[in-house]
Design an enzyme around this catalytic site. Structure first.
Site, PDB file in Angstrom:
ATOM      1  N   ASN A 235       0.845  -1.195   0.000  1.00 41.40           N
ATOM      2  CA  ASN A 235       0.000   0.000   0.000  1.00 41.40           C
ATOM      3  C   ASN A 235       0.877   1.240   0.000  1.00 41.40           C
ATOM      4  O   ASN A 235       2.113   1.148  -0.046  1.00 41.40           O
ATOM      5  CB  ASN A 235      -0.958  -0.011   1.200  1.00 41.40           C
ATOM      6  CG  ASN A 235      -0.223  -0.115   2.517  1.00 41.40           C
ATOM      7  OD1 ASN A 235       0.582   0.741   2.874  1.00 41.40           O
ATOM      8  ND2 ASN A 235      -0.494  -1.199   3.262  1.00 41.40           N
TER       9      ASN A 235
ATOM     10  N   LYS B 237     -14.262  -0.085  15.136  1.00 42.05           N
ATOM     11  CA  LYS B 237     -13.020  -0.867  15.254  1.00 42.05           C
ATOM     12  C   LYS B 237     -12.510  -0.865  16.690  1.00 42.05           C
ATOM     13  O   LYS B 237     -11.980  -1.876  17.179  1.00 42.05           O
ATOM     14  CB  LYS B 237     -11.962  -0.276  14.319  1.00 42.05           C
ATOM     15  CG  LYS B 237     -10.663  -1.062  14.270  1.00 42.05           C
ATOM     16  CD  LYS B 237      -9.626  -0.409  13.356  1.00 42.05           C
ATOM     17  CE  LYS B 237     -10.023  -0.504  11.901  1.00 42.05           C
ATOM     18  NZ  LYS B 237      -8.925  -0.019  11.001  1.00 42.05           N
TER      19      LYS B 237
ATOM     20  N   PRO C 229      -3.077 -12.179   9.810  1.00 39.66           N
ATOM     21  CA  PRO C 229      -3.421 -12.021  11.228  1.00 39.66           C
ATOM     22  C   PRO C 229      -3.638 -10.547  11.543  1.00 39.66           C
ATOM     23  O   PRO C 229      -3.000  -9.665  10.960  1.00 39.66           O
ATOM     24  CB  PRO C 229      -2.188 -12.570  11.956  1.00 39.66           C
ATOM     25  CG  PRO C 229      -1.068 -12.472  10.957  1.00 39.66           C
ATOM     26  CD  PRO C 229      -1.702 -12.699   9.625  1.00 39.66           C
TER      27      PRO C 229
ATOM     28  N   LYS D 175       9.382 -16.222 -11.029  1.00 40.91           N
ATOM     29  CA  LYS D 175       8.576 -15.109 -11.530  1.00 40.91           C
ATOM     30  C   LYS D 175       7.392 -15.626 -12.348  1.00 40.91           C
ATOM     31  O   LYS D 175       7.550 -16.476 -13.229  1.00 40.91           O
ATOM     32  CB  LYS D 175       9.442 -14.193 -12.387  1.00 40.91           C
ATOM     33  CG  LYS D 175       8.692 -13.015 -12.986  1.00 40.91           C
ATOM     34  CD  LYS D 175       9.600 -12.176 -13.872  1.00 40.91           C
ATOM     35  CE  LYS D 175       8.805 -11.058 -14.551  1.00 40.91           C
ATOM     36  NZ  LYS D 175       9.636 -10.258 -15.463  1.00 40.91           N
TER      37      LYS D 175
ATOM     38  N   ILE E 134      -2.854  -7.829  13.813  1.00 44.42           N
ATOM     39  CA  ILE E 134      -1.795  -7.629  14.808  1.00 44.42           C
ATOM     40  C   ILE E 134      -2.313  -6.892  16.033  1.00 44.42           C
ATOM     41  O   ILE E 134      -2.123  -7.335  17.175  1.00 44.42           O
ATOM     42  CB  ILE E 134      -0.608  -6.877  14.177  1.00 44.42           C
ATOM     43  CG1 ILE E 134       0.014  -7.724  13.067  1.00 44.42           C
ATOM     44  CG2 ILE E 134       0.437  -6.542  15.243  1.00 44.42           C
ATOM     45  CD1 ILE E 134       1.074  -7.015  12.250  1.00 44.42           C
TER      46      ILE E 134
END
Length: 403
Positions: free
Chosen positions: A210, A339, A306, A289, A308
Site C-alpha cells: 500500500n 473498530k 493475522p 517469476k 496484529i
C-alpha cells in the site's frame, strides 16, 4: 532517574585523582537509560584509561581535538550538537580557569564553547585550590553565565587535607544530572510502535502493498523517545532514516510484523499500531517469476492476514495499553469507533486518507483520537508536531487508566 532515559550526556573527564569515580558515574548514567559519550583531557588519561571508560560506555572515548578521522566530518561540532547535556566530572581548577577565560585549546573546552546544551561541572581539587580567590572568581563568573556546579563536597582528600573540594559521589552526581531534565510524559515506560506498510510477496519480484510512507509511525517513535520512553519501532519497508534513540526492527510481511510485535511483549507498557498492515496475502508464493500468459484476466487467491493490533489487545497476560489506527476514506470516526469496540482497543487514532493533503505520503496529518467515551480532534499540522500532541494525549490517557 527515569528522567535520564534516552538523554544524550557528554561526560568530560579532566586530570585529577577523582577521575577514578567517573567509571562508576558512567555505569550509573548508562544504567539509568542515558546514552553516554566520553571526552578525556590528556591529563585525565594519567589517572584512568580510556579503555576502561570505553568498555563501560560502549563507545570509543574522544581524546584529541585534531583527530584526522573525526575532523573530516567536523567531529567536535557534531559532538557539541549531539549532547543534551555536558557534565564535566571531575572538573579541575585548571579546566575551570581555561573554560572561564573562553579558551578552546583542547577538545573538551572546545566542545563547551561550541554547544548550546546546558553545562554542569563537578569540581574536584585540593581544599586550598578551591578556596583560592582566583578559583572563586572563576566560580562566580561561570555560575553567573548559567553554568551549574554540582558540589564540591567537604571531607577527607587524597592529599591528606580535609575541607571543601571533594568531587561528589557518583550516585549524587547521577541524581543531580537527572534533575536537570523535565520529567517526560512517558519517562521510564517501554513503548512498542509499528510503522510503514507490509509487503506480501506474489513471487520473487512482485508483492502486494500500500501507499503508507511510515512517516507518522516514525514521528511517533521520535516523540515517544523525547517523552522519556524506551522505544522499539517495528518497521515495514520505508525510505526513512532510523529515529535517534530508538531500537528499530525491520520486517517485510504481516506475519513477520506480528512475530516481532509479540517478541518481548511482556516487557511492553504501551503498544501503538501505526503500521498499514496488508489485510490479505497470497495463498501461495510462486517459486519463480510469474510469466504473463495469454489470458486477459489473472485471478489471485488471497488469505486473511493475522490482525496484529487485535492479537495484542486480546492478550490475557501482559497485555499492554493498546492504541490502534484507522485510516478511512469515509465515515472516519464511525468506522474508528466500531473498530475500537470490535478489537477491544484502549484508544484509536482516526484519519481521513482520502484527503491528499493529509493522506499517505504527505508531510501533514489531522486526526481524531477516539476512546470509549470521548473524541479529541487534532487539527492539520506537520506529522512531527502532531506526533508530539498524540504522545501527550496517549500518555495522559495511559496514566489515567493505571490509577
Amino acid at each position: 532517574m527515569h528522567r535520564l532515559t534516552n538523554r544524550r550526556i557528554l561526560l568530560g573527564i579532566t586530570g585529577g585523582i577523582a577521575a577514578y569515580k567517573s567509571a562508576e558515574l558512567t555505569r550509573l548514567l548508562k544504567g539509568a537509560g542515558a546514552d553516554i559519550r566520553i571526552v578525556m583531557t590528556p591529563a585525565a588519561t594519567e589517572f584512568i584509561t580510556p579503555l576502561t571508560l570505553q568498555a563501560l560506555s560502549g563507545h570509543p572515548v574522544h581524546l584529541q581535538l585534531l583527530d584526522p578521522e573525526a575532523e573530516a566530518g567536523m567531529g567536535h561540532i557534531e559532538l557539541a550538537k549531539w549532547a543534551d547535556m555536558i557534565l564535566v566530572a571531575p572538573a579541575s581548577a585548571d579546566f575551570m580557569a581555561r573554560f572561564c577565560a573562553g579558551m578552546g585549546d583542547d577538545l573538551l573546552t572546545t566542545l563547551c564553547l561550541a554547544t548550546e546544551a546546558p553545562i554542569c561541572l563537578a569540581p574536584a581539587m585540593n581544599q586550598a585550590m578551591w578556596r583560592d580567590p582566583r578559583t572563586q572568581d572563576n566560580v562566580h563568573q561561570l555560575t553567573s553565565q548559567g553554568i551549574k556546579l554540582f558540589g564540591p563536597g567537604v571531607g577527607a582528600q587524597a592529599c591528606g587535607d580535609t575541607g571543601p573540594g571533594r568531587m561528589l559521589e557518583p550516585g549524587e552526581l547521577a541524581e543531580l544530572a537527572a534533575e536537570q531534565f523535565q520529567h517526560g510524559a512517558l519517562a521510564g515506560k517501554r513503548v512498542c510502535i509499528t510503522a510503514g506498510p507490509t509487503r506480501e510477496p506474489l513471487d520473487p519480484v512482485r508483492y502486494i502493498s500500500n501507499h503508507s510512507s511510515g512517516k507518522m509511525g516514525y514521528a511517533l517513535a521520535e516523540a515517544a523517545a523525547d517523552a522519556g520512553a524506551s522505544v522499539r519501532l517495528i518497521s515495514g519497508p520505508v525510505n526513512l532514516p532510523a529515529p535517534a534513540r530508538v531500537e528499530v526492527t525491520s520486517v517485510e510481511t504481516a506475519e513477520e510484523m506480528l512475530a516481532a510485535s509479540l517478541d518481548g511483549i511482556d516487557q511492553c507498557d504501551l503498544f501503538i499500531a501505526a503500521a498499514a498492515v496488508a489485510d490479505y496475502r497470497p495463498v501461495s508464493v510462486a517459486e519463480h517469476k510469474i510469466k504473463k500468459g495469454s489470458e486477459e484476466i489473472m485471478e489471485l487467491r488471497l488469505v486473511k492476514n493475522p490482525d496484529i493490533v487485535a492479537t495484542v489487545a486480546g492478550l490475557q497476560e501482559h497485555r499492554p495499553y493498546t492504541v490502534g489506527f484507522a485510516a478511512e476514506t469515509r465515515d472516519v470516526v464511525g468506522y474508528a469507533r466500531s473498530k475500537l469496540a470490535r478489537k477491544q482497543l484502549d484508544l484509536i487514532v482516526a484519519n481521513d486518507v482520502s484527503n491528499p493533503e493529509i493522506g499517505f505520503n504527505s508531510d501533514d496529518n489531522a486526526v481524531t483520537l477516539v476512546s470509549a467515551d470521548d473524541e479529541i480532534s487534532l487539527p492539520q499540522t506537520s506529522k512531527r508536531q502532531l506526533a508530539r500532541q498524540l504522545i501527550e494525549q496517549i500518555a495522559q490517557q495511559y496514566h489515567q487508566s493505571t490509577q
